[in-house]
Scaffold this motif. Structure first.
Motif, PDB file in Angstrom:
ATOM      1  N   THR A 265       0.838  -1.202   0.000  1.00  0.00           N
ATOM      2  CA  THR A 265       0.000   0.000   0.000  1.00  0.00           C
ATOM      3  C   THR A 265       0.867   1.243   0.000  1.00  0.00           C
ATOM      4  O   THR A 265       1.886   1.300   0.696  1.00  0.00           O
ATOM      5  N   ALA A 266       0.433   2.214  -0.802  1.00  0.00           N
ATOM      6  CA  ALA A 266       1.099   3.523  -0.837  1.00  0.00           C
ATOM      7  C   ALA A 266       0.077   4.548  -0.358  1.00  0.00           C
ATOM      8  O   ALA A 266      -1.039   4.597  -0.876  1.00  0.00           O
ATOM      9  N   PHE A 267       0.461   5.348   0.640  1.00  0.00           N
ATOM     10  CA  PHE A 267      -0.441   6.372   1.175  1.00  0.00           C
ATOM     11  C   PHE A 267      -0.011   7.741   0.655  1.00  0.00           C
ATOM     12  O   PHE A 267       1.128   8.160   0.853  1.00  0.00           O
ATOM     13  N   PHE A 268      -0.941   8.412  -0.029  1.00  0.00           N
ATOM     14  CA  PHE A 268      -0.677   9.744  -0.587  1.00  0.00           C
ATOM     15  C   PHE A 268      -1.423  10.797   0.211  1.00  0.00           C
ATOM     16  O   PHE A 268      -2.549  10.571   0.656  1.00  0.00           O
ATOM     17  N   HIS A 269      -0.783  11.950   0.333  1.00  0.00           N
ATOM     18  CA  HIS A 269      -1.444  13.073   1.000  1.00  0.00           C
ATOM     19  C   HIS A 269      -0.880  14.362   0.414  1.00  0.00           C
ATOM     20  O   HIS A 269       0.343  14.534   0.345  1.00  0.00           O
ATOM     21  N   LEU A 270      -1.771  15.217  -0.062  1.00  0.00           N
ATOM     22  CA  LEU A 270      -1.375  16.510  -0.639  1.00  0.00           C
ATOM     23  C   LEU A 270      -0.297  16.371  -1.719  1.00  0.00           C
ATOM     24  O   LEU A 270       0.666  17.138  -1.753  1.00  0.00           O
ATOM     25  N   GLY A 271      -0.468  15.360  -2.575  1.00  0.00           N
ATOM     26  CA  GLY A 271       0.461  15.192  -3.698  1.00  0.00           C
ATOM     27  C   GLY A 271       1.758  14.493  -3.364  1.00  0.00           C
ATOM     28  O   GLY A 271       2.589  14.259  -4.243  1.00  0.00           O
ATOM     29  N   GLU A 272       1.948  14.159  -2.094  1.00  0.00           N
ATOM     30  CA  GLU A 272       3.203  13.498  -1.695  1.00  0.00           C
ATOM     31  C   GLU A 272       2.933  12.034  -1.364  1.00  0.00           C
ATOM     32  O   GLU A 272       1.862  11.688  -0.876  1.00  0.00           O
ATOM     33  N   LEU A 273       3.937  11.195  -1.593  1.00  0.00           N
ATOM     34  CA  LEU A 273       3.886   9.817  -1.119  1.00  0.00           C
ATOM     35  C   LEU A 273       4.403   9.842   0.311  1.00  0.00           C
ATOM     36  O   LEU A 273       5.574  10.104   0.559  1.00  0.00           O
ATOM     37  N   VAL A 274       3.510   9.608   1.263  1.00  0.00           N
ATOM     38  CA  VAL A 274       3.879   9.704   2.676  1.00  0.00           C
ATOM     39  C   VAL A 274       4.551   8.418   3.145  1.00  0.00           C
ATOM     40  O   VAL A 274       5.556   8.427   3.853  1.00  0.00           O
ATOM     41  N   GLU A 275       3.977   7.290   2.728  1.00  0.00           N
ATOM     42  CA  GLU A 275       4.476   6.003   3.213  1.00  0.00           C
ATOM     43  C   GLU A 275       4.128   4.921   2.203  1.00  0.00           C
ATOM     44  O   GLU A 275       3.071   4.960   1.575  1.00  0.00           O
ATOM     45  N   TYR A 276       5.043   3.951   2.062  1.00  0.00           N
ATOM     46  CA  TYR A 276       4.817   2.853   1.118  1.00  0.00           C
ATOM     47  C   TYR A 276       5.420   1.599   1.716  1.00  0.00           C
ATOM     48  O   TYR A 276       6.566   1.608   2.160  1.00  0.00           O
ATOM     49  N   GLY A 277       4.614   0.535   1.775  1.00  0.00           N
ATOM     50  CA  GLY A 277       5.174  -0.690   2.340  1.00  0.00           C
ATOM     51  C   GLY A 277       4.167  -1.830   2.310  1.00  0.00           C
ATOM     52  O   GLY A 277       3.143  -1.761   1.638  1.00  0.00           O
ATOM     53  N   GLU A 278       4.491  -2.890   3.053  1.00  0.00           N
ATOM     54  CA  GLU A 278       3.590  -4.050   3.114  1.00  0.00           C
ATOM     55  C   GLU A 278       2.250  -3.591   3.691  1.00  0.00           C
ATOM     56  O   GLU A 278       2.203  -2.882   4.699  1.00  0.00           O
ATOM     57  N   THR A 279       1.171  -4.034   3.060  1.00  0.00           N
ATOM     58  CA  THR A 279      -0.172  -3.600   3.475  1.00  0.00           C
ATOM     59  C   THR A 279      -0.441  -3.916   4.944  1.00  0.00           C
ATOM     60  O   THR A 279      -0.877  -3.047   5.703  1.00  0.00           O
ATOM     61  N   ASP A 280      -0.152  -5.143   5.352  1.00  0.00           N
ATOM     62  CA  ASP A 280      -0.432  -5.539   6.742  1.00  0.00           C
ATOM     63  C   ASP A 280       0.277  -4.630   7.732  1.00  0.00           C
ATOM     64  O   ASP A 280      -0.312  -4.165   8.708  1.00  0.00           O
ATOM     65  N   ALA A 281       1.544  -4.383   7.460  1.00  0.00           N
ATOM     66  CA  ALA A 281       2.338  -3.552   8.372  1.00  0.00           C
ATOM     67  C   ALA A 281       1.790  -2.133   8.414  1.00  0.00           C
ATOM     68  O   ALA A 281       1.684  -1.523   9.486  1.00  0.00           O
ATOM     69  N   MET A 282       1.402  -1.617   7.253  1.00  0.00           N
ATOM     70  CA  MET A 282       0.935  -0.230   7.236  1.00  0.00           C
ATOM     71  C   MET A 282      -0.368  -0.058   8.011  1.00  0.00           C
ATOM     72  O   MET A 282      -0.572   0.933   8.695  1.00  0.00           O
TER      73      MET A 282
END
Length: 255
Positions: A220-237
């Protein structure tokens, strides 16, 4: 065991609409054997970023893409890249089902026909049947292939659009909120289908539904205000996000 190279990757990708920057220096890798979900509040740039992977932003006059996007290590924005060929390799399924106003058969046959993938009519029929089977739709439509694709229910139309995308044998499938216009039963079918297609294609799905991301994706990649905030294993996120902003979003403090 060495990790396989990524199917697609983006390095320092920014997207502008005129003077407005919609995506800011995003770097990410998309693996062949995983479903990758892009989550984040509306307007955070996730759909805009998704469209950089098959150059759909080319269709917007004011859009400009900077940075490097590769497919099997090849720069997809290089002048040598054939965009029609690229979009056959990187298929797209949109938020609202958009079947052509043609028969069910012609919807699926269209791509293979223009790309010259079938040598004969029986070949083409085989490709259509196989794509409809993979999209979980064959049993429902096999006796009415000449009916209009637009006569199907919303969920069936979306599976028809998935069949249309996979009929040209793509390597990557981009899905932009593919279930947001569908009822819960049709949504469950689309999610099940994504699970079945995993590994055969690299799949990237944009969703505003966090439960859906948790159910269908491995990354999963989490985006906020045009930035990639965090990207990693879905379970961990979802269980132990590293960034405060991710945690706030996942626990419903905003978005």
């Amino acid at each position: 065991m060495t990790d396989a190279p990524p199917k697609m990757s983006a390095r320092d990708v920014s997207v502008f609409y005129g003077d407005k920057q919609a995506v800011k220096n995003v770097s990410i890798q998309i693996d062949m054997d995983k479903v990758t979900a892009f989550i984040g509040p509306s307007g955070c740039g996730k759909s805009t970023f998704l469209r950089t992977f098959n150059r759909m932003n080319d269709t917007v006059a004011s859009a400009r893409v900077e940075g490097l996007v590769t497919l099997d290590g090849e720069d997809i924005y290089s002048p040598a890249m054939d965009v029609v060929q690229l979009r056959a390799r990187v298929g797209m399924v949109f938020q609202k089902p958009n079947p052509f106003p043609k028969s069910i058969f012609e919807n699926v046959a269209y791509g293979p026909r223009i790309h010259g993938l079938a040598a004969s009519k029986p070949d083409l029929e085989g490709i259509v049947e196989s794509a409809l089977n993979r999209a979980g739709l064959w049993e429902e439509v096999k006796d009415r292939l000449q009916d209009s694709g637009t006569a199907l229910s919303g969920g069936q139309q979306q599976r028809l659009c998935i069949a249309r995308a996979i009929a040209v044998d793509p390597e990557v499938i981009l899905m932009d909120e593919p279930a947001s216009a569908l009822d819960p039963i049709a949504t469950a079918k689309i999610e099940e289908l994504i699970g079945e297609l995993r590994g055969r294609y690299a799949i990237v799905i944009v969703t505003h539904n966090m439960q859906q991301a948790a159910r269908v994706s491995q990354r999963t990649a989490f985006f906020h205000l045009g930035e990639l905030v965090e990207y990693g294993e879905t379970d961990a996120m979802f269980t132990a996000p590293r960034m405060e902003r991710t945690k706030d979003y996942i626990t419903g403090r905003y978005g």
